[in-house]
Design an enzyme around this catalytic site. Structure first.
Site, PDB file in Angstrom:
ATOM      1  CG  ASP A   3     -28.578 105.674  26.591  1.00 45.91           C
ATOM      2  OD1 ASP A   3     -28.952 106.294  27.614  1.00 45.91           O
ATOM      3  OD2 ASP A   3     -28.754 104.463  26.432  1.00 45.91           O
ATOM      4  CB  ILE A   4     -30.679 110.905  28.261  1.00 42.76           C
ATOM      5  CG1 ILE A   4     -31.752 109.926  28.716  1.00 42.76           C
ATOM      6  CG2 ILE A   4     -31.100 111.719  27.056  1.00 42.76           C
ATOM      7  CD1 ILE A   4     -32.962 110.615  29.315  1.00 42.76           C
ATOM      8  CD  GLU A  50     -32.361  98.058  27.951  1.00 43.06           C
ATOM      9  OE1 GLU A  50     -32.684  98.476  26.828  1.00 43.06           O
ATOM     10  OE2 GLU A  50     -31.571  97.117  28.096  1.00 43.06           O
ATOM     11  CG  HIS A 105     -33.516  99.992  22.086  1.00 47.99           C
ATOM     12  ND1 HIS A 105     -34.613  99.325  22.604  1.00 47.99           N
ATOM     13  CD2 HIS A 105     -32.608 100.041  23.092  1.00 47.99           C
ATOM     14  CE1 HIS A 105     -34.384  99.010  23.861  1.00 47.99           C
ATOM     15  NE2 HIS A 105     -33.171  99.424  24.191  1.00 47.99           N
ATOM     16  CG  HIS A 107     -27.850  99.846  24.030  1.00 46.83           C
ATOM     17  ND1 HIS A 107     -28.011 100.878  24.925  1.00 46.83           N
ATOM     18  CD2 HIS A 107     -28.900  99.010  24.221  1.00 46.83           C
ATOM     19  CE1 HIS A 107     -29.112 100.669  25.634  1.00 46.83           C
ATOM     20  NE2 HIS A 107     -29.675  99.539  25.222  1.00 46.83           N
TER      21      HIS A 107
END
Length: 129
Positions: free
Chosen positions: A28-29, A87, A92, A94
């Site tokens: 994750d950026i 988001e 996805h 996390h």
């Protein structure tokens, strides 16, 4: 096409951890903790429970493999999993290294890491796969 589909296609660079036929993992950026990884379905769908059963099972098993590698590479008590999907409209998961439950609060400030730090973290996780 979502930003995640563009990452899978190689149109947008990422700090890739691993991929399979139906799954893709990258850092994750905007990480909450060092090692915060996103595990995504290659199918572009905005809700995890819309995935066919076999792809949902594969996504969870792929996430498990990545979580085990994160735990070996990043000092932490455990790796937490969160599925929100609000988001980015693309399924996805996390995976976040945890030392306390507070580490999972998405309202926590995000880390700012250099490209070199991202590369080192990604390499450390990949080495554990």
């Amino acid at each position: 096409m979502t930003i995640f589909s563009r990452i899978i296609a190689g149109e947008i660079p990422c700090y890739k951890i691993a991929e399979s036929e139906h799954c893709f993992a990258f850092l994750d950026i905007n990480p909450m903790k060092k090692g915060h990884t996103l595990v995504i379905s290659k199918r572009e769908d905005d809700y995890i429970f819309n995935l066919p059963d076999n792809e949902l099972a594969e996504l969870q098993l792929f996430a498990k493999k990545i979580a085990i590698a994160i735990k070996k590479a990043i000092p932490c008590a455990r790796v937490g999993q969160a599925v929100l999907g609000m988001e980015v409209p693309h399924t996805h998961i996390h995976l976040i290294p945890l030392d306390s439950e507070k580490d999972m609060l998405l309202s926590n400030p995000k880390l700012t890491l250099s490209s070199q730090e991202f590369e080192q973290i990604a390499a450390a996780i990949r080495a554990q796969l």
